[in-house]
Each structure stands twice: as C-alpha cells, then as structure tokens.
Design a protein around this motif. Structure first.
Motif, PDB file in Angstrom:
ATOM      1  N   GLY A   1       2.322   4.287   5.282  1.00  0.00           N
ATOM      2  CA  GLY A   1       1.119   3.553   5.644  1.00  0.00           C
ATOM      3  C   GLY A   1       1.138   2.239   4.882  1.00  0.00           C
ATOM      4  N   PRO A   2       0.095   1.397   5.072  1.00  0.00           N
ATOM      5  CA  PRO A   2       0.119   0.051   4.470  1.00  0.00           C
ATOM      6  C   PRO A   2      -0.319   0.052   3.001  1.00  0.00           C
ATOM      7  CG  PRO A   2      -1.841   0.328   5.800  1.00  0.00           C
ATOM      8  CD  PRO A   2      -1.091   1.615   5.908  1.00  0.00           C
ATOM      9  N   VAL A   3       0.450   0.764   2.180  1.00  0.00           N
ATOM     10  CA  VAL A   3       0.089   0.907   0.769  1.00  0.00           C
ATOM     11  C   VAL A   3       1.280   0.452  -0.076  1.00  0.00           C
ATOM     12  CG1 VAL A   3      -0.580   2.538  -1.043  1.00  0.00           C
ATOM     13  CG2 VAL A   3      -1.435   2.847   1.297  1.00  0.00           C
ATOM     14  N   LEU A   4       1.034  -0.554  -0.905  1.00  0.00           N
ATOM     15  CA  LEU A   4       2.089  -1.096  -1.756  1.00  0.00           C
ATOM     16  C   LEU A   4       1.817  -0.707  -3.211  1.00  0.00           C
ATOM     17  CD1 LEU A   4       4.521  -3.037  -2.262  1.00  0.00           C
ATOM     18  CD2 LEU A   4       2.836  -4.888  -2.448  1.00  0.00           C
ATOM     19  N   CYS A   5       2.816  -0.130  -3.870  1.00  0.00           N
ATOM     20  CA  CYS A   5       2.706   0.213  -5.290  1.00  0.00           C
ATOM     21  C   CYS A   5       3.432  -0.856  -6.095  1.00  0.00           C
ATOM     22  CB  CYS A   5       3.387   1.552  -5.570  1.00  0.00           C
ATOM     23  SG  CYS A   5       2.602   2.939  -4.739  1.00  0.00           S
ATOM     24  N   ILE A   6       2.769  -1.374  -7.128  1.00  0.00           N
ATOM     25  CA  ILE A   6       3.436  -2.360  -7.985  1.00  0.00           C
ATOM     26  C   ILE A   6       3.752  -1.710  -9.331  1.00  0.00           C
ATOM     27  CG2 ILE A   6       3.211  -4.577  -9.171  1.00  0.00           C
ATOM     28  CD1 ILE A   6       1.513  -5.560  -6.863  1.00  0.00           C
ATOM     29  N   VAL A   7       5.019  -1.823  -9.730  1.00  0.00           N
ATOM     30  CA  VAL A   7       5.415  -1.339 -11.050  1.00  0.00           C
ATOM     31  C   VAL A   7       6.034  -2.511 -11.810  1.00  0.00           C
ATOM     32  CG1 VAL A   7       5.844   1.012 -10.169  1.00  0.00           C
ATOM     33  CG2 VAL A   7       7.736  -0.583 -10.329  1.00  0.00           C
ATOM     34  N   GLN A   8       6.180  -2.320 -13.122  1.00  0.00           N
ATOM     35  CA  GLN A   8       6.668  -3.425 -13.943  1.00  0.00           C
ATOM     36  C   GLN A   8       7.919  -3.014 -14.689  1.00  0.00           C
ATOM     37  OE1 GLN A   8       3.269  -4.788 -16.222  1.00  0.00           O
ATOM     38  NE2 GLN A   8       2.337  -5.449 -14.291  1.00  0.00           N
TER      39      GLN A   8
END
Ligand code: NAD
Length: 506
Positions: free
Chosen positions: A394-401
């Motif tokens: 689905g339109p879900v973006l996870c941001i990690v560093q």
C-alpha cells in the motif's frame, strides 16, 4: 451469460478458454470482480471445476503434439501479429484494467506496454531458441544441443499487473513450442481474458493457450496435475512458497517470483530534487501495489535532514479515481486490502514509529466508497515493527537512518526479501560498492524501479524468489525448454567398407 450478483444486479460472467473456445463454467462457486473506486460489480468469475481444469490440460496436451513440430518462424510470426493487435487495442485494454484494478489510465497503459515488449521479444524466438555445436569433439564426432519444448506449462498470476505478468509467461512459453494453461488473478481477470482473446485472433491455434479461473483449489489442481511439466508463479511469498513445494514434489519445474520490501539508499551527495522526485513516484505510484515499489528509504548522514521535503512532495500527490486526469494514486484493490493497510498504519503508531504523514480516510469527491488510502510516511522505523517486517503493499513509506553506506547495505541485506533496491548518489565509488555488495535481484543506480526490459530476465534474491531461472528474456527460454545433447558420428563409404571387412574377418 449475465448473472445476478451480491448487489442484486446483472453482471457478465468471465469465460474459460478451452480448446480455442470461450466456455461458460458449470461451477456453483463464483467470485465477484469489483471496481475498487466505486464498488460496482463488473463481472463474476468462476472457481473452475476439477473437470474444467482437466479439460484445459487435456486440450493443451493434445495441441502440443502438433504445436511442438510447428516451425520456429511460424511460431514467431504469430507474435508479430499479436503485438500489432495489442497496440491497436491499447486504449481498450487500459480502460478495462483501470476499471477492475484501479490504477491510473497512464499506468494501465504502462502495464500493457511492458507486457507488449515481451510479446515483441517472443517474435524473435527464431534466434533465441538455438542450440550449441561442438565440432570434432573427437575426430569425426560432433556434439550439439537442442532446446526442446517441455509440453504443457502453466502460469499463475497476481492482481497487481494483470496485463504485464500474464504476458511475462504465455508468449515466451508458447513461442518455445509449449502449450499453456493460465490461471489469472480472480480479482481482475478481465483484461487478461481480453489479451488471451487477442492472442487467439493473432493465430495461436486452438488448445495451445487455455485459461481456467479460481483460487486455492484451481492452483492446487495445477500443482498436482501429472501432465503439467512446468509452472510459473508470481504473487505473495506465502502462496509462492506453497506452490513451489507442492509442484516440485509433483516433479515439475517451478519458478516463483514473490514478495518484496524494497529499500532505496539516499546518500547525502545525491541530487536531492531528482532523487526525491523519483523516489516519491516509486513509493506511492499504483498506490504502492507494485512488487518493485520503494517501501523503505534509508537516509544516510546529512540526507536525514530531507524528511520535511519528502513529506511535502508526498502531500502534493493527488488521490483520485484512476480515470481522472492528473491522478497520482488510485484506490487499493479491495476493501479488505484498505482495512489491512489502515490496520498496519495504526499498529505502526502503537509500536512507536513517528507518523510524519497520515493518508488514512482521504476525501475523494464522487468516489466516497472507493478503497482509497493516501500517501503515508513513517520515520524512526526499526526492524521488529510490523510496519517494517511485513510487506504492506500500500502507499506507506518507512524511513530509516544510517550513518554510512556500509551500515545501509548491511541493513538491506539483513531484510529477508531481495526483490529490488536502488541507490541515489553522485559517487561512482559508492555506487560500485553498492552494486557489488547488495544481495538483491534488481539494482538501480539513480533509478528507483529497475525492472529489466524484455532482453534481460526478471530475477530476485533470497525470500523474493524460488527456482533458478527468472521469467522472460534468455533465462526463460532455458526454463521453458529441455536441453538435449546429441553426439554423432557418420562414416563415409570407404570407412564403412573397412569396418565391415574388419568385422567379417573376425
Ligand atoms: P497472491 O499470492 O494472493 O495471489 C497470487 C495468485 O495465487 C493468484 O492467482 C491467486 O488466485 C492465487 N492464490 C491466492 N491464494 C492462494 C492459496 N491460498 N493457495 C493457492 N493459490 C492462491 O498475490 P496477490 O495479492 O495477487 O499479489 C500481490 C503479491 O504479489 C505481493 O506480495 C507482490 O510483492 C507479489 N508480486 C511479486 C512480483 C515479483 O515479480 N516478485 C510481481 C508482482 C507481484
């Protein structure tokens, strides 16, 4: 035949294709094909009966007897005609696809177009299905290989590319001299059926291409059928793993392309505008329902300051029905898919990820019943959170560093999936290290969705793929053929005579 649906209205039934004829199923079990933007029932698709599946396989087995002997050139020529028909029907195919699947019309044309490229490649089968010759491997002895078709092959396809993925399969299988039984997704089988009708119109002979419909029972019957020699599957990891094991146990060749969690690394030296624009499209296009969608962004070093820019760009995307001009994201395939994605967002919040942009319950005027979820972004995501561990689709973006490139690559390689990945950087050295060390099938450098064109083959690493050879391209010619080696020696008259004399003197 029209039949009454759960909404009490009439809807056409999707037919089977057996022995070159469109056939009405005799089943009592039907699934509904529903427009995801409106909930209108567009058609009813049957759960094929065991007898219908057996009839489709029998028709393919019978057709193989003559099709395997049809010349390479004659086989290739059908695909020249087929590509012409697909081009002529592009708008019609895209409209059917958008109605039943939800993606935007330009995206639907792209779906058809990427499949069309495989059809064009199938037309070159004359130069693709060639063997090798070892001349004089012993004095007067030659060895050569023949790539012979296997027999009846089958394809099982997912909902998200209902044109491209069936076209990954049957054109190359048939061009190689096999016959085929296709089982499209029950969620959007209409564009697939239209493509099969056009294949028949292009000259694919009766019985060479057959279509059955259904879900688990139909798939299991395909896995078990003794006359099916090879299966191509594209879909989720859970179902693909089941298909791989069941069909392998039944002695078949199997290739399964499965689930994904695609990471993109953004280095601080990347061209920010270009990288973020590309990545926003790759994350949210087709409402994130692409196996190559970027669902995790790994921001390295100072790129971590770009989160507000990413959120601002995502906010600008237009959520609307796929037929409206300017739409960026259409609806999800079903109400159940929307509820699942919303549930995962809820869980992400509970598990401590920071919800930077919440796409739940967007207003889409005139389409209030549609399965819409807008662009959603989480930062501070970690492995162990459900939103990271599961494929959201689905339109879900996870941001990690990550502090540096080594750490970012290690992070990607620790994920169980290895479908697609990308790096955005201006450094050739960083790009080279990434290409060398990342354990993922499709790798992009300053390109977010590196799906290989038809001259290559789709691939995948680790949890994203089972089986050695990928769909389409050179690898699939090997998948759909059996290599036979022939070693031969011929005697001239004098040698014959000498041998006969030697034998008679003994
Ligand atoms: P899915 O696994 O639910 O369905 C795929 C096919 O399997 C369909 O034809 C379906 O009818 C059948 N099926 C469903 N449940 C079954 C069961 N219990 N037993 C036997 N057969 C069953 O996949 P989907 O939801 O249609 O598609 C989305 C998935 O496909 C995502 O995971 C996506 O990543 C994956 N996908 C992968 C690629 C790739 O090339 N790696 C490409 C496209 C989609």
């Amino acid at each position: 035949m029209d039949a009454s649906t759960s909404q009490g209205v009439l809807a056409p039934t999707v037919k089977l294709l057996i022995g070159g004829k469109l056939v009405e199923s005799k089943t009592t079990q039907w699934h509904e094909v529903i427009n995801p933007a409106t909930q209108q029932v567009l058609a009813r698709v049957p759960e094929s009966t065991p007898e219908e599946i057996a009839a489709a396989v029998a028709s393919a087995k019978e057709a193989f007897k003559t099709w395997r002997k049809t010349s390479l050139m004659a086989r290739g020529r059908i695909f020249l005609k087929y590509q012409e028909l697909i081009r002529a029907h592009m708008k019609e195919l895209a409209a059917i696809l958008t109605a039943e699947q939800g993606k935007t019309l330009p995206d639907a044309e792209g779906d058809v177009f990427r499949g069309l490229e495989i059809v064009e490649h199938a037309a070159s089968i004359g130069t693709l299905q060639l063997g090798e010759v070892g001349n004089n491997i012993a004095t007067g002895v030659d060895t050569f290989t023949m790539l012979q078709p296997l027999g009846v092959c089958a394809g099982i396809t997912p909902f998200n590319f209902p044109a491209m993925i069936p076209l990954w399969m049957f054109p190359m299988a048939i061009a190689c001299g096999n016959t085929f039984v296709l089982k499209p997704s029950q969620q959007d089988p209409m564009v697939t059926m239209r493509l099969c009708e056009l294949a028949i119109e292009a000259g694919v002979p009766a019985g060479v291409l057959n279509v059955v419909h259904g879900t688990a029972d139909a798939v299991n019957a395909i896995c078990d059928h003794p006359d099916i020699k090879a299966i191509s599957f594209v879909g989720s990891t859970k179902v693909g793993t089941h298909v791989y094991h069941r069909a392998s146990l039944a002695g078949k060749r199997v290739q399964c392309m499965m689930g994904a969690k695609n990471h993109a690394i953004v280095m601080p030296d990347a061209n920010k505008e270009q990288a973020l624009n590309a990545l926003i499209g790759a994350s949210f296009g087709a409402a994130g329902q692409r196996c190559m969608a970027i669902s995790v962004m790994v921001l390295v070093g100072d790129a971590q300051k770009w989160i507000p820019d990413i959120v601002a760009k995502a906010k600008d995307l237009k959520v609307n029905v796929g037929t409206a001009d300017g739409t960026d994201l259409g609806p999800l395939i079903t109400c159940a898919a929307r509820d699942r994605v919303e549930g995962l967002i809820e869980q992400g919040v509970k598990e401590g990820a920071k919800l930077e942009l919440d796409g739940r319950n967007p207003t889409v005027k005139g389409y209030e019943k549609g399965n819409f979820v807008g662009p959603t972004i989480f930062s501070g995501v970690k492995p162990g959170m459900t939103i990271y561990d599961q494929e959201v689709f689905g339109p879900v973006l996870c941001i990690v560093q990550a502090d540096n490139l080594d750490e970012a690559i290690e992070f990607i390689n620790a994920n169980p999936n290895g479908n697609g990945t990308a790096i955005f950087t201006r450094s050739g050295a960083a790009a080279r290290q990434f290409k060398e060390d990342v354990d993922v099938g499709q790798v992009g450098v300053n390109l977010p969705v590196p799906v290989p064109v038809s001259l290559f083959s789709f691939t995948g690493s680790r949890g994203s793929k089972l089986g050695d050879l990928g769909p389409y391209g050179k690898q699939v010619v090997l998948f759909y053929t059996q290599t036979k080696t022939v070693t031969e020696r011929w005697f001239d008259e004098a040698e014959h005579h000498a041998m006969n004399t030697t034998i008679s003197l003994k």
